[in-house]
Design a protein around this motif. Structure first.
Motif, short mmCIF file in Angstrom:
data_model
loop_
_atom_site.label_atom_id
_atom_site.label_comp_id
_atom_site.label_asym_id
_atom_site.label_seq_id
_atom_site.Cartn_x
_atom_site.Cartn_y
_atom_site.Cartn_z
N THR A 234 0.85 -1.19 0.00
CA THR A 234 0.00 0.00 0.00
C THR A 234 0.89 1.24 0.00
OG1 THR A 234 0.05 0.07 2.38
CG2 THR A 234 -1.74 -1.19 1.38
N TYR A 235 0.26 2.41 -0.16
CA TYR A 235 1.02 3.66 -0.08
C TYR A 235 1.68 3.78 1.28
CZ TYR A 235 -0.68 5.92 -4.42
OH TYR A 235 -0.93 6.26 -5.72
N GLN A 236 0.98 3.34 2.32
CA GLN A 236 1.53 3.44 3.68
C GLN A 236 2.76 2.55 3.83
OE1 GLN A 236 -1.35 3.86 6.92
NE2 GLN A 236 -0.35 2.13 7.91
N LEU B 21 10.65 -2.82 -15.41
CA LEU B 21 10.36 -2.02 -16.60
C LEU B 21 8.86 -1.85 -16.80
CD1 LEU B 21 13.10 -3.71 -18.79
CD2 LEU B 21 13.15 -1.35 -17.99
N GLN B 22 8.18 -1.46 -15.74
CA GLN B 22 6.75 -1.17 -15.77
C GLN B 22 5.92 -2.32 -16.35
OE1 GLN B 22 5.25 2.33 -15.51
NE2 GLN B 22 7.04 3.60 -15.64
N GLY B 23 6.29 -3.54 -15.95
CA GLY B 23 5.48 -4.69 -16.32
C GLY B 23 5.93 -5.39 -17.59
N SER C 271 -4.99 7.29 -18.76
CA SER C 271 -3.94 6.86 -17.83
C SER C 271 -3.34 8.12 -17.20
CB SER C 271 -2.86 6.08 -18.57
OG SER C 271 -2.18 6.95 -19.47
N ARG C 272 -2.51 7.91 -16.23
CA ARG C 272 -2.00 9.02 -15.43
C ARG C 272 -1.23 10.09 -16.23
NH1 ARG C 272 -0.76 9.59 -9.49
NH2 ARG C 272 0.28 11.58 -9.54
N PRO C 273 -0.32 9.70 -17.14
CA PRO C 273 0.44 10.76 -17.82
C PRO C 273 -0.44 11.77 -18.54
CG PRO C 273 1.43 8.61 -18.25
CD PRO C 273 0.13 8.36 -17.53
N GLN D 179 -8.99 9.98 -14.56
CA GLN D 179 -7.88 9.03 -14.45
C GLN D 179 -8.35 7.70 -13.86
OE1 GLN D 179 -4.17 10.60 -12.86
NE2 GLN D 179 -4.00 8.76 -11.61
N VAL D 180 -7.93 6.62 -14.49
CA VAL D 180 -8.22 5.28 -13.99
C VAL D 180 -6.94 4.69 -13.41
CG1 VAL D 180 -8.77 2.92 -14.74
CG2 VAL D 180 -10.13 4.83 -15.57
N GLY D 181 -7.06 4.07 -12.24
CA GLY D 181 -5.89 3.41 -11.65
C GLY D 181 -5.82 3.58 -10.16
N ARG E 39 0.77 15.10 0.09
CA ARG E 39 1.08 13.71 -0.16
C ARG E 39 -0.12 13.05 -0.82
NH1 ARG E 39 1.00 9.16 3.94
NH2 ARG E 39 2.09 7.58 2.74
N GLU E 40 0.13 12.26 -1.85
CA GLU E 40 -0.95 11.52 -2.51
C GLU E 40 -1.25 10.26 -1.71
OE1 GLU E 40 -0.73 11.04 -6.90
OE2 GLU E 40 -0.76 8.91 -6.44
N LEU E 41 -2.54 9.99 -1.51
CA LEU E 41 -2.96 8.72 -0.92
C LEU E 41 -3.70 7.94 -2.01
CD1 LEU E 41 -4.34 10.11 2.46
CD2 LEU E 41 -2.07 9.19 2.05
N ILE F 193 9.19 12.28 -4.86
CA ILE F 193 8.25 13.09 -5.65
C ILE F 193 7.48 12.22 -6.64
CG2 ILE F 193 8.06 15.06 -7.25
CD1 ILE F 193 8.98 15.92 -4.46
N GLN F 194 6.18 12.47 -6.72
CA GLN F 194 5.28 11.79 -7.65
C GLN F 194 5.14 12.64 -8.91
OE1 GLN F 194 3.81 9.49 -9.07
NE2 GLN F 194 1.85 9.00 -8.12
N SER F 195 4.81 12.00 -10.01
CA SER F 195 4.63 12.75 -11.27
C SER F 195 3.35 13.58 -11.21
CB SER F 195 4.56 11.77 -12.44
OG SER F 195 3.41 10.96 -12.31
#
Ligand SMILES: Cc1cc2nc3c(=O)[nH]c(=O)nc-3n(C[C@H](O)[C@H](O)[C@H](O)COP(=O)(O)OP(=O)(O)OC[C@H]3O[C@@H](n4cnc5c(N)ncnc54)[C@H](O)[C@@H]3O)c2cc1C
Lengths: 329, 255
Positions: free
Chosen positions: A98-100, A140-142, A242-244, A256-258, B159-161, B179-181
C-alpha cells in the motif's frame, strides 16, 4: 518465533482490504515452509481488530498498541514494528504493498540491514530449496518479470501487490491474541500528518459507465485527443485516461483510472496507447471485456486484454470509429 | 538553502527488450538512456523551489557508470547549479541499501537542507532508495509528494494517498521527499540553458567499495506469461475495424 509475520493495515479502525491478501500470502508461505504464521495490527487501540484475527488460522495475533500510533507516521510505525520484530524474530515479514507500506517498510527493513522485496506478484518454492522461496516482481513497468531470492540471515521483508492473493483464501482457525506495547516518545515522531482530503467534487462518475474509452501516452500530444473522443462518442462511452495524460493536464484528473484514480468495471474497456502498468491495471482489470490497441505487441496490457490489436492507433482508431458509426446507423 | 536531487538514469521507455544471454538483465547494447521520469519531476520541483526561494542552490547527484553524465548535463541545462557523478560501475550488483549507502556518503558531505528523489524508478521499480537514504542520514521523509512549500522552519507537503485522496504533512528540515509525477509541468532545456550547462561544475567522485554483501538477489528475468487468452485481431485497419465491430455486436454486446 521464526515463521512468518504479516503486518496488517488499518485506518480509524477499518481494515485495508489488501491486508487480507497479504494474510493469505503469509499463511500459504508458512504452510510451504512448514512454519507458523502470525499477524500484527498497529494502532492506538487495535484490540478489537486483533480479536477479529483470533478467528484466523494463526499462531498469534498481535495488537501493537500505543497512544502515539493512533495516526500513521513512518517514525511511529518503524519504531514500534522494529521492537516487535526484534522480540518475535520472524524469518519473513509480509506486508500489503500500500502507499503506507511504501512509506515506512523500506526504513523498517533498513533497521535490520535488509532490503524490502517490494511489490511482489507471486511466491514460488522449489522442492529442493523449500526454505528459500522465489519472489516474483515486475521490472520495466510490467514488461519483464524477475525472480528474487533473499540471502539469509533474515528477516526477509516482502510487500505483496494488490490482487496477487485472494483475501477469501484466508484460512479460518484460532489464534491467541497478545498486546504488544512498544516504547515510544513524542519526540521520536518528526512528521505532523494532516487529515486526508479529496480534491475534486467527482463530477465524472466513471464507475457507472457501461463502456469506457481510455487513452494513454501513445496518443502523443493533446491535439490528437479528438481521435479518441470521436470513438468514445460513436460508442456512447465515457472518456478516461492513464496518469500521464492527466499529469499533463490534457484531461482532468477525475478521468484518471488506476490506483490513484478511479476503479472501474464496465462491460467494455477500450485501452488505446496504454502500456498496462500495474497502477493502471488495478483500476480496470475488473472490466467484463477489454480491447487493447497498442503498437507494441509485448505491451503488458495484452496480458489482460480479451481482444488485442497490435498496431498504430492513428491508423486503427479512425477506421474503427467509422465502422461503428456505420454499424449503428 | 541547498537542495540535492538524486537522479537515476534508466533505459528509455520504448527501449527494445532483449533478454541478455545470462538471463539476468536485458541487452544493454540496444539501449538508449534517459532520466527516470519521477526524478524529472523531483528536479522540476527543486528548480521551482529555487525560483520561489531566490537564494537556493540545486545540486544534482547520480550514481552509475560514465554514461550517467549525459543525464546530469541535461539537468544542468534545465537549471541545476552543480552536478556530482558518483562513479560506480558495479551499481547493478548492489542492492537498494548498497546504492543508498553510496548516495548517502556523497550527499552527507553536502549537508543539504532538502533532498528530493523520484518515488520509484521506471526500470527496477523498487520504490525505496529515497526512504532508505533518509533512514541512513537520520532525517525525516515523506513519500509520493505532489507539492512542497516552505513553512516556518520546516516544510508543508501534499502527499498523494490511494483512490484520489490526499493529505498534508508538516515536517522539520533537513528532510527527504520522494516526488510523484504530475505535481508540476516539466520544463525543457533552452538553448541558452544548454550553452550555460557547459560551464557548470560536474564533479566526479569514486564510489566506495560495497561495505556489505547484497541481501537480495535478482536471479533471472523473463517475459511475463499471459493471464488471459487474448484474441489478436489482424488485417488491414479496415479489416480490423470490421472484426472489432463483430465482436462488440455479438460477443460484448455493446453495439
Ligand atoms: C504511486 C503510483 C500511482 C500511480 N497511479 C496511476 C494511476 O492511477 N493510473 C495510471 O494510469 N497510472 C498510474 N501510475 C503510473 C503508471 O505507473 C504508469 O506510468 C502509467 O500508467 C503509464 O501510462 P501509459 O500507459 O499511458 O504510458 P506508457 O507507459 O508510456 O505507455 C504508452 C503506450 O503507448 C503505446 N503507443 C505509443 N505510440 C502508439 C501508437 N501510435 N499506436 C498505438 N500504441 C502506441 C506504447 O507502445 C506504450 O505501450 C502510478 C504510478 C505510481 C508510482
Amino acid at each position: 518465533m521464526s515463521g512468518v509475520l504479516v503486518v496488517m493495515e488499518q485506518r480509524s479502525g477499518a481494515w485495508n482490504r489488501m491486508s487480507f491478501e497479504a494474510l493469505a500470502a503469509g499463511q500459504q508461505l508458512a504452510a510451504k515452509l512448514g512454519a507458523e504464521c502470525s499477524a500484527a495490527v498497529v494502532g492506538s487501540d487495535p484490540g478489537a481488530l486483533a480479536t477479529e484475527l483470533s478467528s484466523k488460522k494463526l499462531k498469534k495475533a498481535f495488537a501493537v498498541q500505543h497512544a502515539l500510533l493512533g495516526i500513521y507516521t513512518s517514525d511511529g510505525y518503524v519504531a514500534a514494528l522494529e521492537q516487535l520484530i526484534k522480540e518475535e524474530n520472524p524469518d519473513f515479514v509480509l506486508l500489503p504493498h500500500t502507499y503506507q507500506v511504501r512509506d515506512y517498510a523500506p526504513a523498517l527493513a533498513t533497521r535490520f540491514q535488509q532490503v524490502l522485496i517490494s511489490d511482489v506478484i507471486g511466491i514460488r518454492t522449489e522442492d529442493d530449496r523449500a526454505d528459500s522461496p522465489i519472489f516474483v516482481r515486475q521490472l520495466l513497468q510490467g514488461k519483464l518479470n524477475a525472480d528474487y531470492r533473499h540471502i539469509p540471515p533474515g528477516p526477509c521483508f516482502v510487500s505483496i501487490q494488490a490482487g496477487t492473493f485472494r483475501a477469501d483464501a484466508v484460512e479460518d482457525g484460532t489464534a491467541a491474541t497478545e498486546t504488544f506495547s512498544p516504547r515510544l516518545s513524542p519526540d521520536q515522531i518528526r512528521n505532523k500528518p494532516g487529515e486526508p482530503f479529496r480534491e475534486s467534487s467527482h463530477t465524472v462518475d466513471l464507475t457507472a459507465a457501461p463502456v469506457i474509452v481510455s487513452v494513454g501516452r501513445g496518443i502523443g500530444e493533446e491535439g490528437n485527443l479528438p481521435i479518441v473522443e470521436e470513438l468514445a462518442k460513436a460508442l456512447g462511452a465515457e472518456l478516461a485516461a492513464s496518469r500521464p495524460i492527466c499529469d499533463n493536464g490534457w484531461l482532468p484528473m477525475e478521468r484518471q483510472v488506476g490506483s490513484s484514480g478511479q476503479t472501474v468495471s464496465p462491460k467494455l474497456y477500450v485501452a488505446i496507447g496504454i502500456s498496462g502498468a500495474i497502477q493502471h491495471l488495478v483500476g480496470m482489470k475488473g472490466s467484463k471485456a477489454v480491447l487493447a490497441i497498442n503498437k507494441d505487441e509485448n505491451a503488458p496490457i495484452f496480458e489482460i486484454a480479451d481482444y488485442g490489436v497490435a498496431g498504430d492507433l492513428f491508423e486503427i482508431v479512425p477506421e474503427l470509429t467509422k465502422a461503428i458509426q456505420t454499424a449503428k446507423s | 538553502m541547498k537542495i540535492v536531487v538524486a537522479i537515476k538514469q534508466v533505459p528509455e521507455r520504448d527501449a527494445p527488450i532483449h533478454i541478455a544471454a545470462d538471463g539476468r538483465w536485458i541487452e544493454e547494447g540496444d539501449l538508449n538512456y534517459t532520466i527516470n521520469e519521477p526524478d524529472a519531476y523531483a528536479l522540476e520541483e527543486a528548480l521551482q523551489l529555487k525560483e520561489k526561494q531566490g537564494d537556493a542552490e540545486v545540486v544534482v547527484v547520480s550514481a552509475g557508470p560514465e554514461r550517467v553524465q549525459s543525464t546530469l548535463r541535461e539537468a544542468l541545462a534545465k537549471g541545476a547549479d552543480r552536478a556530482i557523478h558518483i562513479e560506480c560501475d558495479d551499481l547493478s550488483t548492489r542492492d537498494t541499501l548498497g546504492v543508498a549507502q553510496v548516495l548517502a556518503e556523497t550527499i552527507k558531505a553536502e549537508s543539504p537542507d532538502l533532498i528530493l528523489t523520484g518515488l520509484q524508478s521506471d526500470d527496477l521499480g523498487l520504490g525505496q532508495t529515497g526512504v532508505v537514504l533518509a533512514e541512513l542520514l537520520g532525517i525525516p521523509h515523506a513519500t509520493i509528494i505532489l507539492q512542497v512549500e516552505f513553512s516556518g522552519a520546516g516544510l508543508k507537503v501534499k502527499r498523494e494517498l490511494e483512490d484520489g485522496w490526499f493529505q498534508h504533512v508538516e515536517m522539520p528540515l533537513p528532510a527527504l521527499l520522494t516526488i510523484q509525477s504530475g505535481g508540476n509541468k516539466l520544463r525543457y532545456a533552452t538553448l541558452m540553458g544548454i550553452k550555460k550547462a557547459k560551464t557548470k561544475e560536474l564533479k566526479t567522485v569514486l564510489a566506495a567499495e560495497a561495505s556489505a554483501a547484497a541481501t537480495i538477489s535478482m536471479e533471472r528475468v523473463y517475459l511475463p506469461e499471459k493471464q488471459k487468452k487474448t484474441e489478436m485481431l489482424t488485417g488491414s485497419p479496415q479489416e480490423i475495424a470490421a472484426k472489432i465491430v463483430e465482436k462488440l455486436k455479438f460477443e460484448v454486446r455493446v453495439i
